[in-house]
Write a protein that holds these residues in place. Structure first.
Motif, PDB file in Angstrom:
ATOM      1  N   GLY A  68     -10.296 -13.926  15.523  1.00 47.69           N
ATOM      2  CA  GLY A  68      -9.758 -13.260  14.351  1.00 47.69           C
ATOM      3  C   GLY A  68     -10.879 -12.822  13.425  1.00 47.69           C
ATOM      4  O   GLY A  68     -11.914 -13.494  13.332  1.00 47.69           O
ATOM      5  N   LEU A  69     -10.685 -11.691  12.730  1.00 41.99           N
ATOM      6  CA  LEU A  69     -11.725 -11.163  11.844  1.00 41.99           C
ATOM      7  C   LEU A  69     -11.112 -10.586  10.581  1.00 41.99           C
ATOM      8  O   LEU A  69     -10.319  -9.645  10.631  1.00 41.99           O
ATOM      9  CB  LEU A  69     -12.533 -10.075  12.565  1.00 41.99           C
ATOM     10  N   VAL A  70     -11.490 -11.181   9.436  1.00 43.44           N
ATOM     11  CA  VAL A  70     -11.102 -10.686   8.113  1.00 43.44           C
ATOM     12  C   VAL A  70     -12.274  -9.880   7.557  1.00 43.44           C
ATOM     13  O   VAL A  70     -13.408 -10.364   7.553  1.00 43.44           O
ATOM     14  CB  VAL A  70     -10.774 -11.857   7.163  1.00 43.44           C
ATOM     15  N   THR A  71     -12.030  -8.649   7.096  1.00 44.89           N
ATOM     16  CA  THR A  71     -13.114  -7.833   6.561  1.00 44.89           C
ATOM     17  C   THR A  71     -12.780  -7.292   5.174  1.00 44.89           C
ATOM     18  O   THR A  71     -11.637  -6.928   4.894  1.00 44.89           O
ATOM     19  CB  THR A  71     -13.427  -6.632   7.489  1.00 44.89           C
ATOM     20  N   TYR A  72     -13.791  -7.259   4.333  1.00 46.47           N
ATOM     21  CA  TYR A  72     -13.736  -6.579   3.037  1.00 46.47           C
ATOM     22  C   TYR A  72     -14.825  -5.516   3.065  1.00 46.47           C
ATOM     23  O   TYR A  72     -16.020  -5.845   3.110  1.00 46.47           O
ATOM     24  CB  TYR A  72     -13.996  -7.550   1.895  1.00 46.47           C
ATOM     25  N   VAL A  73     -14.434  -4.245   3.080  1.00 44.85           N
ATOM     26  CA  VAL A  73     -15.367  -3.145   3.265  1.00 44.85           C
ATOM     27  C   VAL A  73     -15.561  -2.409   1.941  1.00 44.85           C
ATOM     28  O   VAL A  73     -14.589  -2.025   1.279  1.00 44.85           O
ATOM     29  CB  VAL A  73     -14.857  -2.152   4.330  1.00 44.85           C
ATOM     30  N   GLY A  74     -16.826  -2.185   1.552  1.00 48.24           N
ATOM     31  CA  GLY A  74     -17.124  -1.427   0.342  1.00 48.24           C
ATOM     32  C   GLY A  74     -18.313  -0.514   0.565  1.00 48.24           C
ATOM     33  O   GLY A  74     -19.093  -0.694   1.512  1.00 48.24           O
ATOM     34  N   MET A  90     -22.303  -3.769  -1.310  1.00 43.62           N
ATOM     35  CA  MET A  90     -21.904  -5.171  -1.191  1.00 43.62           C
ATOM     36  C   MET A  90     -21.119  -5.603  -2.412  1.00 43.62           C
ATOM     37  O   MET A  90     -20.123  -6.337  -2.311  1.00 43.62           O
ATOM     38  CB  MET A  90     -23.141  -6.058  -1.001  1.00 43.62           C
ATOM     39  N   ASP A  91     -21.523  -5.129  -3.600  1.00 42.06           N
ATOM     40  CA  ASP A  91     -20.815  -5.500  -4.823  1.00 42.06           C
ATOM     41  C   ASP A  91     -19.368  -5.010  -4.788  1.00 42.06           C
ATOM     42  O   ASP A  91     -18.451  -5.725  -5.214  1.00 42.06           O
ATOM     43  CB  ASP A  91     -21.523  -4.915  -6.047  1.00 42.06           C
ATOM     44  N   GLU A  92     -19.140  -3.806  -4.284  1.00 44.24           N
ATOM     45  CA  GLU A  92     -17.770  -3.287  -4.202  1.00 44.24           C
ATOM     46  C   GLU A  92     -16.940  -4.115  -3.229  1.00 44.24           C
ATOM     47  O   GLU A  92     -15.764  -4.427  -3.500  1.00 44.24           O
ATOM     48  CB  GLU A  92     -17.767  -1.820  -3.768  1.00 44.24           C
ATOM     49  N   ALA A  93     -17.521  -4.488  -2.105  1.00 45.77           N
ATOM     50  CA  ALA A  93     -16.803  -5.306  -1.129  1.00 45.77           C
ATOM     51  C   ALA A  93     -16.439  -6.663  -1.732  1.00 45.77           C
ATOM     52  O   ALA A  93     -15.316  -7.150  -1.568  1.00 45.77           O
ATOM     53  CB  ALA A  93     -17.648  -5.480   0.125  1.00 45.77           C
ATOM     54  N   ARG A  94     -17.370  -7.268  -2.438  1.00 49.17           N
ATOM     55  CA  ARG A  94     -17.096  -8.561  -3.063  1.00 49.17           C
ATOM     56  C   ARG A  94     -16.032  -8.422  -4.156  1.00 49.17           C
ATOM     57  O   ARG A  94     -15.232  -9.332  -4.372  1.00 49.17           O
ATOM     58  CB  ARG A  94     -18.388  -9.127  -3.645  1.00 49.17           C
ATOM     59  N   ARG A  95     -16.045  -7.281  -4.846  1.00 49.86           N
ATOM     60  CA  ARG A  95     -15.047  -7.050  -5.893  1.00 49.86           C
ATOM     61  C   ARG A  95     -13.642  -6.977  -5.291  1.00 49.86           C
ATOM     62  O   ARG A  95     -12.678  -7.484  -5.873  1.00 49.86           O
ATOM     63  CB  ARG A  95     -15.383  -5.772  -6.651  1.00 49.86           C
ATOM     64  N   LYS A  96     -13.511  -6.365  -4.101  1.00 52.89           N
ATOM     65  CA  LYS A  96     -12.211  -6.309  -3.432  1.00 52.89           C
ATOM     66  C   LYS A  96     -11.704  -7.711  -3.105  1.00 52.89           C
ATOM     67  O   LYS A  96     -10.516  -8.008  -3.281  1.00 52.89           O
ATOM     68  CB  LYS A  96     -12.308  -5.472  -2.153  1.00 52.89           C
ATOM     69  N   LYS A  97     -12.598  -8.572  -2.645  1.00 56.56           N
ATOM     70  CA  LYS A  97     -12.198  -9.954  -2.355  1.00 56.56           C
ATOM     71  C   LYS A  97     -11.813 -10.671  -3.646  1.00 56.56           C
ATOM     72  O   LYS A  97     -10.796 -11.378  -3.713  1.00 56.56           O
ATOM     73  CB  LYS A  97     -13.325 -10.700  -1.651  1.00 56.56           C
ATOM     74  N   ALA A  98     -12.604 -10.466  -4.697  1.00 57.57           N
ATOM     75  CA  ALA A  98     -12.352 -11.148  -5.964  1.00 57.57           C
ATOM     76  C   ALA A  98     -11.005 -10.740  -6.564  1.00 57.57           C
ATOM     77  O   ALA A  98     -10.306 -11.572  -7.151  1.00 57.57           O
ATOM     78  CB  ALA A  98     -13.479 -10.854  -6.956  1.00 57.57           C
ATOM     79  N   LEU A 119     -14.083 -19.905  -2.220  1.00 52.40           N
ATOM     80  CA  LEU A 119     -13.650 -20.738  -1.087  1.00 52.40           C
ATOM     81  C   LEU A 119     -12.137 -20.723  -0.970  1.00 52.40           C
ATOM     82  O   LEU A 119     -11.595 -20.573   0.143  1.00 52.40           O
ATOM     83  CB  LEU A 119     -14.147 -22.168  -1.261  1.00 52.40           C
ATOM     84  N   LEU A 120     -11.428 -20.857  -2.088  1.00 45.73           N
ATOM     85  CA  LEU A 120      -9.968 -20.803  -2.055  1.00 45.73           C
ATOM     86  C   LEU A 120      -9.492 -19.481  -1.480  1.00 45.73           C
ATOM     87  O   LEU A 120      -8.552 -19.435  -0.682  1.00 45.73           O
ATOM     88  CB  LEU A 120      -9.398 -21.003  -3.465  1.00 45.73           C
ATOM     89  N   GLY A 121     -10.145 -18.395  -1.867  1.00 52.21           N
ATOM     90  CA  GLY A 121      -9.758 -17.078  -1.366  1.00 52.21           C
ATOM     91  C   GLY A 121     -10.034 -16.915   0.117  1.00 52.21           C
ATOM     92  O   GLY A 121      -9.237 -16.319   0.841  1.00 52.21           O
ATOM     93  N   THR A 122     -11.164 -17.440   0.567  1.00 50.63           N
ATOM     94  CA  THR A 122     -11.486 -17.348   1.992  1.00 50.63           C
ATOM     95  C   THR A 122     -10.479 -18.132   2.823  1.00 50.63           C
ATOM     96  O   THR A 122     -10.021 -17.666   3.870  1.00 50.63           O
ATOM     97  CB  THR A 122     -12.914 -17.873   2.249  1.00 50.63           C
ATOM     98  N   LEU A 123     -10.108 -19.321   2.366  1.00 55.74           N
ATOM     99  CA  LEU A 123      -9.117 -20.118   3.079  1.00 55.74           C
ATOM    100  C   LEU A 123      -7.749 -19.448   3.061  1.00 55.74           C
ATOM    101  O   LEU A 123      -6.960 -19.591   3.999  1.00 55.74           O
ATOM    102  CB  LEU A 123      -9.016 -21.512   2.472  1.00 55.74           C
ATOM    103  N   ALA A 124      -7.469 -18.686   1.990  1.00 53.71           N
ATOM    104  CA  ALA A 124      -6.173 -18.009   1.880  1.00 53.71           C
ATOM    105  C   ALA A 124      -6.102 -16.756   2.723  1.00 53.71           C
ATOM    106  O   ALA A 124      -5.010 -16.242   2.980  1.00 53.71           O
ATOM    107  CB  ALA A 124      -5.902 -17.643   0.418  1.00 53.71           C
ATOM    108  N   ALA A 125      -7.240 -16.268   3.179  1.00 55.32           N
ATOM    109  CA  ALA A 125      -7.270 -15.028   3.972  1.00 55.32           C
ATOM    110  C   ALA A 125      -7.767 -15.351   5.373  1.00 55.32           C
ATOM    111  O   ALA A 125      -8.952 -15.221   5.684  1.00 55.32           O
ATOM    112  CB  ALA A 125      -8.169 -13.980   3.311  1.00 55.32           C
ATOM    113  N   GLY A 126      -6.872 -15.788   6.214  1.00 60.29           N
ATOM    114  CA  GLY A 126      -7.258 -16.050   7.590  1.00 60.29           C
ATOM    115  C   GLY A 126      -7.697 -17.470   7.865  1.00 60.29           C
ATOM    116  O   GLY A 126      -7.993 -17.805   9.014  1.00 60.29           O
ATOM    117  N   GLY A 127      -7.773 -18.319   6.833  1.00 62.12           N
ATOM    118  CA  GLY A 127      -8.123 -19.719   7.081  1.00 62.12           C
ATOM    119  C   GLY A 127      -9.484 -19.872   7.715  1.00 62.12           C
ATOM    120  O   GLY A 127     -10.505 -19.599   7.097  1.00 62.12           O
ATOM    121  N   GLY A 128      -9.524 -20.273   8.967  1.00 57.04           N
ATOM    122  CA  GLY A 128     -10.788 -20.519   9.644  1.00 57.04           C
ATOM    123  C   GLY A 128     -11.336 -19.337  10.402  1.00 57.04           C
ATOM    124  O   GLY A 128     -12.303 -19.485  11.164  1.00 57.04           O
TER     125      GLY A 128
END
Length: 427
Positions: free
Chosen positions: A266-272, A275-283, A348-357
């Motif tokens: 499985g692969l979760v991606t945030y594309v920007g 890098m700052d834009e991609a991180r902003r999408k995750k945030a 970390l909470l967000g990463t676990l909420a998006a695809g878990g492991g």
């Protein structure tokens, strides 16, 4: 032939982030609208992906929090088949809650409807709440579920083979099908009694492509014996590499060609664009999580009280895996996330909420393509089961920005060269 990547798009509600449905750009109002899934499948097809994939569940876990399943997969994919031409269609069917004849008939029908584009994700299901919707007080023990699954798959395969190629003659003078090419299977097993033959003639692919997602010992055994595609869970390249070569070696020992078994973490991606834009999408998505509920879950995973942790500070030091007394699987994943990404508690909470492991890649189209090719080239994956955190935008971003980079580099097809799902996976 040059080895190339394979991608499936895992279609799941508004996205794989737990708060995706709350995002202002989600299409939560369309979850019961078949055109929503048709649009997503057409996007996958525009990107020349191998397939779209539907998971399935048989209970409502959290109505308030969005834990509700929509649209039965085979029914939905029948419509999606008519809205697309090339992309494969993979449906989850539980060997615990269906019968082999029922499943074989539905999947063969969909293979005919789609012109040979169907895959079956074999699962045994897992929740007692699901069992109680099917006349069971609780789920059968793990070993019993997999024993039933093995027999279930064998019966389905026999039913699909109960019609030989060329069995239908359609001679209007009086012969519809050649009786010598249509066979009873006369199965008498521990779990099933099935005479056969199937009442659907041989499908375009002969039989659907079998996918399986098994991490346990019995799950891996079923996968290496039967599966042509395997959905895997691996957060980093190290764990993916270990799983990949273990399964490939087991496939070889089973007498099968490892090249014919496609392993797709499985692969979760945030594309920007940066890098700052991609991180902003995750945030943006992470900020929509119910913090108290997420911290309570994390406290369970790490067996500590996390409510005093500073959400925007780095995760406090945790004991090594060898000293942890709780369940190791999820805890090991959390340690890997911390080691690889050095996240804040909120991240970390967000990463676990998006695809878990599952693997998470955050960055520009080029940096994400670099990571994908690194996994692929190092023998950690044959491709990926894409899990966009937010639909439809996450899939659009991957198809319109990452796929062209991989195509320019020669790592992925620029057009479909084949018509069936089995052929897609072999090229």
């Amino acid at each position: 032939m040059t080895r190339r990547l394979h991608f499936n798009a895992f279609l799941f509600g508004c996205g794989h982030h737990g708060a995706a449905w709350r995002h202002p750009e989600s299409e939560v109002e369309r979850l019961a609208d078949i055109s929503y899934y048709e649009d997503l499948a057409r996007t996958a097809e525009r990107g020349c992906l191998d397939a779209v994939f539907f998971a399935d569940g048989h209970s409502v876990r959290d109505p308030a929090g969005g834990g509700v399943w929509f649209l039965e997969p085979l029914t939905a994919l029948s419509a999606v088949a008519r809205a697309t031409e090339k992309v494969g269609l993979v449906a989850t069917v539980s060997s615990t809650f269906y019968t082999p004849f029922h499943a074989a008939r539905m999947l063969a029908s969909l293979d005919h409807i789609s012109g040979g584009r169907v895959g079956w994700n074999v699962v045994t299901s897992m929740f007692d709440a699901e069992a109680r919707n099917h006349g069971l007080e609780a789920m059968p023990p793990h070993a019993e579920r997999y024993e039933r699954a093995e027999e279930f798959v064998d019966v389905a395969l026999a039913l699909w083979d109960s019609w030989e190629d060329g069995a239908i003659v359609a001679d209007r003078r009086g012969l519809f099908a050649d009786p010598d090419k249509v066979h009873a299977i006369d199965h008498r097993g521990k779990n099933f009694l099935v005479d056969g033959p199937l009442n659907v003639p041989r499908a375009p692919q002969g039989m659907p492509v079998l996918f399986q997602a098994g991490a346990s010992e019995q799950g891996r055994a079923l996968a290496v014996q039967r599966a042509e595609g395997i959905y895997a869970v691996a957060y980093d390249r190290e764990s993916a590499h270990s799983y990949y070569w273990d399964v490939k070696e087991r496939v070889r020992r089973e007498g099968r060609d490892p090249v014919g078994v496609t392993i797709m973490p499985g692969l979760v991606t945030y594309v920007g664009s940066t890098m700052d834009e991609a991180r902003r999408k995750k945030a943006e998505l992470d900020a929509l999580l119910p913090v108290e509920q997420s911290l309570r879950q994390l406290s369970t995973f790490v067996q500590q009280d996390c409510f005093e942790w500073n959400l925007d500070a780095p995760v406090p030091a945790l004991p090594p895996l060898a000293e942890f007394t709780g369940p190791h699987g999820r805890y090991d994943t959390i340690l890997r996330i911390i080691r690889k990404d050095e996240p804040t508690v909120r991240e970390l909470l967000g990463t676990l909420a998006a695809g878990g492991g599952h693997a998470t890649m955050i960055g520009t189209p080029e940096s994400i393509a670099d990571e994908i090719e690194d996994w692929f080239g190092s023998g950690a994956a044959d491709g990926f089961n894409l899990m966009p955190p937010l639909y439809p935008h996450g899939l659009d971003d991957f198809v319109d920005q990452v796929i062209p980079v991989l195509q320019r580099r020669g790592s992925f097809r620029t057009a479909y060269e084949t018509t069936t799902l089995r052929e897609h996976l072999s090229t």
